[in-house]
Design an enzyme around this catalytic site. Sequence first.
Site, PDB file in Angstrom:
ATOM      1  N   HIS A 142      23.011  11.548  19.167  1.00  0.00           N
ATOM      2  CA  HIS A 142      24.063  12.457  19.637  1.00  0.00           C
ATOM      3  C   HIS A 142      23.913  12.809  21.124  1.00  0.00           C
ATOM      4  O   HIS A 142      24.820  13.405  21.707  1.00  0.00           O
ATOM      5  CB  HIS A 142      24.048  13.767  18.843  1.00  0.00           C
ATOM      6  N   ASP A 179      23.510   6.495  10.302  1.00  0.00           N
ATOM      7  CA  ASP A 179      23.403   7.944  10.132  1.00  0.00           C
ATOM      8  C   ASP A 179      24.755   8.466   9.647  1.00  0.00           C
ATOM      9  O   ASP A 179      25.806   7.982  10.061  1.00  0.00           O
ATOM     10  CB  ASP A 179      23.027   8.585  11.469  1.00  0.00           C
ATOM     11  N   HIS A 181      26.309  11.028  10.380  1.00  0.00           N
ATOM     12  CA  HIS A 181      27.077  11.657  11.454  1.00  0.00           C
ATOM     13  C   HIS A 181      27.403  10.633  12.536  1.00  0.00           C
ATOM     14  O   HIS A 181      26.623   9.709  12.770  1.00  0.00           O
ATOM     15  CB  HIS A 181      26.292  12.835  12.042  1.00  0.00           C
ATOM     16  N   ASP A 267      20.638  10.528   6.132  1.00  0.00           N
ATOM     17  CA  ASP A 267      21.341  11.719   5.676  1.00  0.00           C
ATOM     18  C   ASP A 267      22.614  11.416   4.895  1.00  0.00           C
ATOM     19  O   ASP A 267      23.368  12.325   4.560  1.00  0.00           O
ATOM     20  CB  ASP A 267      21.650  12.657   6.842  1.00  0.00           C
TER      21      ASP A 267
END
Length: 369
Positions: A142, A179, A181, A267
């Site tokens: 990120h 991931d 996200h 995740d």
Amino acid sequence: MATGFYYDERCMWHSQGEHALYLPVGGFVEPPANGTHVESGFIKRRFRNLVEVSGLMAHLDLHSAPPATRADLERVHPASYLDRFKMMSDAGGGDMGEDARFSPGGYEIAALAAGLAMRGIADVMSGKVSNAYVLARPPGHHCLPDRGMGFCLMANIPVALEAMRAAYGPARVAVVDWDVHHGNGTEAIYYDRDDTLTISLHQEACYPIDSGRVDDRGKGAGAGFNLNVPLLPGGGHRAYLDAMEVLVVPALRAFRPDLIVVASGLDASGVDPLARMLAHSDTFREMTRILMAEAGALCGGRLVAVHEGGYSEIAVPFCGLAIVEELSGHRTGVEDPLLATLIGNQPAPDMADFQRARLEAQARKVFGD
């Protein structure tokens, strides 16, 4: 050659202070019993420990690494960002952006995480190991060049890729981010470049809620070299394998990379507190198997996984073990105690068919009929 496994206990000492889940305590947010931020060394250490107690570590080439240097970091991050980060770190810690807190020494630990990714990629490129898993924190996917975000303080994979290019010359690299996200930081860094194919499989509108759209394909020289694959919440095992078949594998074959790097967040598991997907350890095992086959066909088997998120203390170790078992070709006797339950929790076939139809419609837009 063995699979490389890259780890340093100092990375597990990174701390964001007292939190409830990921919210700083205070006001009406009551401290939990342990006060631990959801992105903690505790969970990743459990992954490393399972690799060891299962006997798998005996089949791996275990390494630490020196931290990334200032010159390494400046290939991606501006001096102003690094100066501010270092100053705050020396002064006791702080916050480098949205959900990007750190404690004293955070700069040095983040540089070490980037250094571990650098060594894993360098060792694969030089042929010292056949492939690699880098278990480091804080995560990086990120992080923007000038701002931390989403628990990420330095862009570990881009820092490692630019160090590799400085050492080995131009290289075509595909980054596959599974991931849960959106990998917005990696996307932003390579959005206008055609030497790096960035692919992000993520839960739609999870985090960041305003990024990861299908139509964000890159710009300028990078037009067509960014691929977002937003998946509906609850899509589970089949959604990920369909995404690999319909979009990821064709994109890799069209790009023909010299190296494949996985942003390996765990995740998407069915019990993760920060997402709503229903993947399980066999999902990660199968995705690893698919990428190993593509790496073997396209780039001499050069495949490196760099750890990102994953916040379930029970799921992360088993999902991570499945990946490393596949990379190394050594299956342990460990059985995932969640696997049968999560297989039973998978969505109904009509939902899976609906998700696949969305993926196929996206593939027609990307690749044509």
